[in-house]
Design an enzyme around this catalytic site. Structure first.
Site, PDB file in Angstrom:
ATOM      1  N   SER A 170     -14.278 -53.416  27.192  1.00  0.00           N
ATOM      2  CA  SER A 170     -14.047 -52.697  28.447  1.00  0.00           C
ATOM      3  C   SER A 170     -15.177 -52.979  29.421  1.00  0.00           C
ATOM      4  CB  SER A 170     -13.988 -51.186  28.202  1.00  0.00           C
ATOM      5  OG  SER A 170     -12.950 -50.886  27.311  1.00  0.00           O
ATOM      6  N   GLU A 253     -20.296 -42.323  19.939  1.00  0.00           N
ATOM      7  CA  GLU A 253     -18.968 -42.499  20.513  1.00  0.00           C
ATOM      8  C   GLU A 253     -18.085 -41.304  20.161  1.00  0.00           C
ATOM      9  OE1 GLU A 253     -17.071 -46.171  19.267  1.00  0.00           O
ATOM     10  OE2 GLU A 253     -15.767 -46.058  21.019  1.00  0.00           O
ATOM     11  N   SER A 374      -9.132 -45.248  15.705  1.00  0.00           N
ATOM     12  CA  SER A 374      -7.716 -44.854  15.855  1.00  0.00           C
ATOM     13  C   SER A 374      -7.483 -43.491  15.223  1.00  0.00           C
ATOM     14  CB  SER A 374      -6.828 -45.898  15.175  1.00  0.00           C
ATOM     15  OG  SER A 374      -7.011 -45.814  13.771  1.00  0.00           O
TER      16      SER A 374
HETATM   17  C1  LIG Z   1      -8.309 -49.336  26.070  1.00  0.00           C
HETATM   18  C2  LIG Z   1      -9.192 -49.865  24.987  1.00  0.00           C
HETATM   19  C3  LIG Z   1     -10.517 -50.112  25.251  1.00  0.00           C
HETATM   20  C4  LIG Z   1     -11.360 -50.629  24.276  1.00  0.00           C
HETATM   21  N1  LIG Z   1     -12.660 -50.898  24.584  1.00  0.00           N
HETATM   22  C5  LIG Z   1     -13.468 -51.482  23.663  1.00  0.00           C
HETATM   23  C6  LIG Z   1     -14.801 -51.862  23.986  1.00  0.00           C
HETATM   24  O1  LIG Z   1     -15.265 -51.633  25.108  1.00  0.00           O
HETATM   25  N2  LIG Z   1     -15.540 -52.485  23.054  1.00  0.00           N
HETATM   26  C7  LIG Z   1     -15.074 -52.724  21.791  1.00  0.00           C
HETATM   27  O2  LIG Z   1     -15.812 -53.265  20.990  1.00  0.00           O
HETATM   28  N3  LIG Z   1     -13.808 -52.389  21.443  1.00  0.00           N
HETATM   29  C8  LIG Z   1     -12.999 -51.774  22.351  1.00  0.00           C
HETATM   30  N4  LIG Z   1     -11.700 -51.440  22.009  1.00  0.00           N
HETATM   31  C9  LIG Z   1     -11.211 -51.795  20.693  1.00  0.00           C
HETATM   32  C10 LIG Z   1     -10.934 -50.643  19.755  1.00  0.00           C
HETATM   33  O3  LIG Z   1     -12.125 -50.107  19.268  1.00  0.00           O
HETATM   34  C11 LIG Z   1     -10.020 -51.183  18.642  1.00  0.00           C
HETATM   35  O4  LIG Z   1      -8.799 -51.521  19.232  1.00  0.00           O
HETATM   36  C12 LIG Z   1      -9.802 -50.174  17.560  1.00  0.00           C
HETATM   37  O5  LIG Z   1     -10.966 -49.986  16.810  1.00  0.00           O
HETATM   38  C13 LIG Z   1      -8.645 -50.586  16.626  1.00  0.00           C
HETATM   39  O6  LIG Z   1      -8.825 -51.872  16.161  1.00  0.00           O
HETATM   40  P1  LIG Z   1      -7.661 -52.953  16.270  1.00  0.00           P
HETATM   41  O7  LIG Z   1      -7.185 -52.989  17.661  1.00  0.00           O
HETATM   42  O8  LIG Z   1      -8.155 -54.210  15.660  1.00  0.00           O
HETATM   43  O9  LIG Z   1      -6.479 -52.403  15.396  1.00  0.00           O
HETATM   44  P2  LIG Z   1      -6.371 -52.486  13.810  1.00  0.00           P
HETATM   45  O10 LIG Z   1      -7.667 -52.139  13.195  1.00  0.00           O
HETATM   46  O11 LIG Z   1      -5.748 -53.778  13.422  1.00  0.00           O
HETATM   47  O12 LIG Z   1      -5.367 -51.299  13.544  1.00  0.00           O
HETATM   48  C14 LIG Z   1      -3.946 -51.454  13.644  1.00  0.00           C
HETATM   49  C15 LIG Z   1      -3.292 -50.229  13.042  1.00  0.00           C
HETATM   50  O13 LIG Z   1      -3.682 -50.127  11.673  1.00  0.00           O
HETATM   51  C16 LIG Z   1      -4.243 -48.873  11.411  1.00  0.00           C
HETATM   52  N5  LIG Z   1      -5.297 -49.015  10.424  1.00  0.00           N
HETATM   53  C17 LIG Z   1      -6.331 -49.891  10.397  1.00  0.00           C
HETATM   54  N6  LIG Z   1      -7.126 -49.649   9.365  1.00  0.00           N
HETATM   55  C18 LIG Z   1      -6.616 -48.584   8.703  1.00  0.00           C
HETATM   56  C19 LIG Z   1      -6.995 -47.839   7.554  1.00  0.00           C
HETATM   57  N7  LIG Z   1      -8.099 -48.116   6.855  1.00  0.00           N
HETATM   58  N8  LIG Z   1      -6.216 -46.799   7.215  1.00  0.00           N
HETATM   59  C20 LIG Z   1      -5.101 -46.492   7.900  1.00  0.00           C
HETATM   60  N9  LIG Z   1      -4.695 -47.150   8.975  1.00  0.00           N
HETATM   61  C21 LIG Z   1      -5.443 -48.189   9.383  1.00  0.00           C
HETATM   62  C22 LIG Z   1      -4.796 -48.417  12.736  1.00  0.00           C
HETATM   63  O14 LIG Z   1      -4.951 -47.029  12.777  1.00  0.00           O
HETATM   64  C23 LIG Z   1      -3.781 -48.933  13.701  1.00  0.00           C
HETATM   65  O15 LIG Z   1      -2.724 -48.020  13.786  1.00  0.00           O
HETATM   66  C24 LIG Z   1     -10.857 -50.899  22.985  1.00  0.00           C
HETATM   67  C25 LIG Z   1      -9.519 -50.636  22.701  1.00  0.00           C
HETATM   68  C26 LIG Z   1      -8.683 -50.124  23.681  1.00  0.00           C
HETATM   69  C27 LIG Z   1      -7.244 -49.869  23.341  1.00  0.00           C
END
Ligand SMILES: Cc1cc2nc3c(=O)[nH]c(=O)nc-3n(C[C@H](O)[C@H](O)[C@H](O)COP(=O)(O)OP(=O)(O)OC[C@H]3O[C@@H](n4cnc5c(N)ncnc54)[C@H](O)[C@@H]3O)c2cc1C
Lengths: 412, 368
Positions: A170, A253, A374
């Site tokens: 972001s 955070e 999440s």
């Molecule tokens: C608007 C926005 C702004 C963001 N800004 C930043 C930023 O500034 N800097 C940064 O570094 N990141 C940022 N992010 C990233 C954010 O931290 C990640 O998207 C988030 O941690 C989820 O990771 P992922 O997208 O890889 O999804 P995944 O980890 O692949 O998750 C996909 C799905 O699987 C589920 N899941 C994953 N692991 C498990 C588990 N162990 N048990 C149960 N369910 C699980 C999740 O809950 C989710 O529903 C941002 C995201 C968004 C949407």
């Protein structure tokens, strides 16, 4: 149990209120009120310029980072005074959006891990709005599983050379500095081979590509690193200690104290009043359930602040804030659009109900349930750290990082 | 602002908890369920001797005069152990109603006896199916004599005296009736929560005494319910916490597929959701406690929020506690159903969720 201000708190509030009355950019008030949820939207002025101007003004008067120690640009106020300040700043706090990652996460990490000299240089610049920071954590292969990141850092003399890619960063395009987590040793277990740095975003080899979001904005970005050089002095913590440093960031955070998380509930009441549906029992039922969750969040935050004021550490209990608010916003938006009838489909400026704020909320709220932990990750934290249930089975925990199965190694 | 209970209040809570753990193991709850007794008279006597339930009754009226915050914590502990006591009727409702509606003489007559537990009082509102509103009340008073049927009346068999909602010349009034007097007949009703017994009471020209201004009865009832809702919310969070604790303990001890069931995410997340709903209820209840203790103008909104949240939390925690226990949870032998039943009882007394949802919205509108 006392909900009212003490005399000292009342005096502090009066001081904050008077300063806001004198200094806030009143011309932006109406626009800020209607500005959607999450992202700062301004049409009349450049949002970064407006944000920097407000931050600078606050800094000069000591309101920019009230909780921080004075030597780093703060004012050293108590947790309770900070909440009072937030209440008084009200709608103008939206202006500080571009600094929220810096102030909320990067700043505290720098404060805990950087050298004294670096702190005295970087933190006042952050507090005054001179510098914007971003958080370079997530990668295409590692979000929830943050310790699975792959961006490589290799030591060459007294520099580190970075190659790899971050995603969902972001505000990267506006940022001067980034807090960067890298892998420095792929032959040890995943949590042990990480190292944290802070990075000048204007360094050669940093390439930023905007990502177009589902809500037709572009706040987050991809950030690519090709032989980017970072002086060793910009390392935070020892090589291999990156996970511990990251926990400082993540803890801050999730702490989100102050009960300032928007829920859309007061706005929904306004809409119902305008539509004259407050007396409809079916409407009242939904409204009451929403309002109870919103007030529960607010008073939970007050309980945390009271605990903090007594000197207790903020615990994982604070995870409930974002967990409740994300779904609440999503349900509130859907319900508002139900009430708007077919007109709820209209996003057209000038015609959309209430400036389209519920439409904006509908389309932004899914992100709240994902970013910064999440819903599922937060439920795990509550189950494990509050209720004491067993950790998930982690098949990759003790494997060397370079032997952990991936989608690619599984042929998917 | 200090938004929490004080150390002294927490110490009192600890004392009350130790008392209840000693005096009210679940076997006493089950003993009452199995018996024809109207309530646990021995426990009632012990609790009354401790003065716990008299916390909010002024000293010059025979109470302890500690305050509502203390009474809230007593209620939480009573809820945790499923105490089979008529406190919701006699203390949270009847004593409150006498305090807000009674003449000085009535307060002097009744409050010391309620405070000491020597007399048990209850409230009789419900008659027909559906939400009770003034128009549905058919019990009637003329020439100081009450006639009509009230059903169900909580603790109607345990009570010595009832405050009956009835039609009178100037509209709805509240009437004190001695339940041992001629013209009163009562019988037990089998009910969802057999640890808080229900009765049907028939009044046939029973002598009665007006409490509060006639015609003001419904408004007084409603004002009393705002106060009682906060106290009942604390019973609910005490019960919900106990149900969550049971579920957590069982999830740690029960193994399936070679692991504790508490290591399955479906169970972990279900318990996390129970915790979240309980925290929301607890925080709303704390705000209610503050509003009650300070007689704040926010009380109607605070009470409705506390009640809506607490109903929700106890329902969820008690239902999911059964779910966590699997087949065991559905047995009479396991205690899960006692919370499930109690959650329903506490959700029904004082009026059910739809009523409080409307009250919440109305109060929110006035506050905005
Ligand atoms: C608007 C926005 C702004 C963001 N800004 C930043 C930023 O500034 N800097 C940064 O570094 N990141 C940022 N992010 C990233 C954010 O931290 C990640 O998207 C988030 O941690 C989820 O990771 P992922 O997208 O890889 O999804 P995944 O980890 O692949 O998750 C996909 C799905 O699987 C589920 N899941 C994953 N692991 C498990 C588990 N162990 N048990 C149960 N369910 C699980 C999740 O809950 C989710 O529903 C941002 C995201 C968004 C949407």
């Amino acid at each position: 149990m006392n909900f009212d201000d003490t005399p000292e708190e009342a005096a502090f509030r009066a001081r904050a209120r008077a300063w806001i009355a004198e200094n806030a950019p009143r011309a932006l008030e109406a626009e800020l009120k209607l500005s959607g949820f999450g992202h700062l939207h301004l049409h009349s002025v450049d949002r970064i310029a407006a944000a920097k101007a407000w931050q600078r003004k606050k800094f000069d008067a000591g309101w920019a980072a009230p909780r921080w120690p004075k030597e780093y640009g703060g004012a050293g106020v108590s947790p309770m005074e900070y909440v009072i300040w937030q209440e008084e700043e009200g709608v103008y706090s939206k202006l500080s959006g571009p600094f929220s990652i810096g102030m909320g996460m990067c700043g505290p990490t720098v404060m805990a891990w950087a050298s004294e000299e670096q702190k005295r240089h970087l933190l006042p610049r952050l507090a005054s709005g001179e510098d914007i920071w971003c958080q370079l954590f997530s990668e295409p292969v590692a979000g929830s599983d943050l310790a699975g990141i792959r961006t490589k850092a290799e030591k060459r003399g007294d520099e580190w050379v970075i190659n790899g890619q971050k995603i969902w960063t972001s505000g990267a395009r506006d940022a001067d500095w980034g807090l960067l987590i890298t892998r420095t040793d792929p032959t040890v277990a995943k949590h042990r081979g990480l190292t944290m740095f802070f990075l000048d975003m204007k360094s050669p080899g940093v390439e930023i590509r905007p990502i177009w979001q589902m809500n037709e904005e572009s706040v987050f970005n991809e950030v690519y690193f090709t032989d980017v050089r970072i002086p060793d002095a910009q390392r935070l913590g020892a090589p291999g200690q990156g996970w511990t440093v990251a926990l400082t960031t993540l803890m801050n955070e999730r702490m989100s104290i102050g009960g300032s998380m928007p829920t859309g509930v007061p706005e929904l009441f306004e809409l119902c009043r305008e539509l004259g549906v407050l007396d409809d029992p079916a409407v009242a039922s939904r409204l009451a359930q929403f309002a109870m969750r919103a007030s529960g969040l607010r008073y939970s935050a007050f309980r945390s602040i009271s605990a903090l004021s007594r000197g207790e550490q903020p615990g994982p209990e604070n995870s409930i804030g974002k967990l409740v608010a994300g779904t609440l916003m999503q349900e509130v938006a859907q319900f508002a659009l139900d009430l708007e009838g077919e007109a709820g489909l209209i996003e057209e400026p000038g015609l959309a109900v209430d400036g389209g704020r519920f439409q904006a909320m509908l389309l932004r709220s899914p992100a709240t349930r994902i970013e910064g932990g999440s819903d599922e990750v937060l439920r795990n934290i509550i189950a494990e750290r509050v209720l004491g249930l067993p950790a998930d089975i982690r098949v990759d925990k003790d494997l060397p990082f370079n032997q952990i199965p991936t989608a690619a190694s599984a042929g998917r | 602002m200090q938004f929490d209970f004080s150390e002294e209040q927490r110490a009192l809570q600890g004392e009350v908890r130790r008392f209840f753990e000693r005096a009210c193991p679940v076997s006493t709850v089950r003993a009452l369920i199995a018996s024809d007794a109207s309530h646990d008279a021995e426990l009632w006597k012990q609790v009354s001797e401790q003065g716990f339930l008299a916390a909010a009754i002024p000293e010059d009226m025979g109470g302890v005069g500690a305050g509502y915050l203390e009474l809230c914590l007593v209620a939480e502990e009573a809820g945790r152990v499923l105490a089979p006591l008529p406190a919701v009727s006699s203390i949270y409702q009847a004593a409150e109603l006498i305090m807000i509606a009674g003449s000085h003489a009535q307060k002097q007559e009744w409050l010391p006896r309620l405070a000491s537990g020597a007399t048990i009082a209850t409230i009789a509102v419900a008659e027909a199916v559906g939400e009770a509103v003034p128009e549905t009340i058919t019990a009637r008073v003329s020439d100081g004599r009450l006639s009509g049927i009230k059903r169900p009346v909580s603790d109607g068999l345990a009570a010595d005296v009832a405050i009956v909602v009835a039609q009178a010349l100037d509209g709805i009034g509240l009437f004190l009736v001695d339940l041992s007097a001629p013209g009163v007949e009562r019988r037990p009703l089998k009910a969802v929560d057999p640890s808080r017994k229900q009765a049907e009471i028939r009044f046939d020209g029973a002598r009665c005494e007006l409490l509060g201004a006639c015609g003001e009865g419904w408004a007084l009832l409603s004002a009393m319910r705002d106060r009682a809702a906060v106290l009942v919310a604390f019973e609910q969070i005490g019960g919900a916490q106990a149900a969550l604790d049971m579920a957590r303990d069982y999830a740690l001890g029960r193994y399936a597929f070679g692991r504790p069931i508490g290591s399955f995410q479906a169970i972990k997340h279900m318990l996390a959701d129970m915790y979240v709903s309980l925290e929301l209820a607890r925080s709303n209840a704390y705000y209610g406690a503050w509003a009650l203790a300070t007689n704040a103008p926010q009380l109607p909104l605070a009470a409705a929020s506390a009640r809506v949240a607490a109903i929700q939390a106890y329902k969820l925690c008690s239902a999911n506690n059964i779910q966590t226990h699997g087949g065991m949870g559905f047995t009479w032998e396991f205690d899960c159903h006692l919370h499930y039943r109690r959650a329903r009882y506490l959700a029904s007394v004082l009026g059910t969720s739809p009523l409080w949802e409307r009250k919440l919205v109305a109060a929110y509108g006035r506050a905005a």
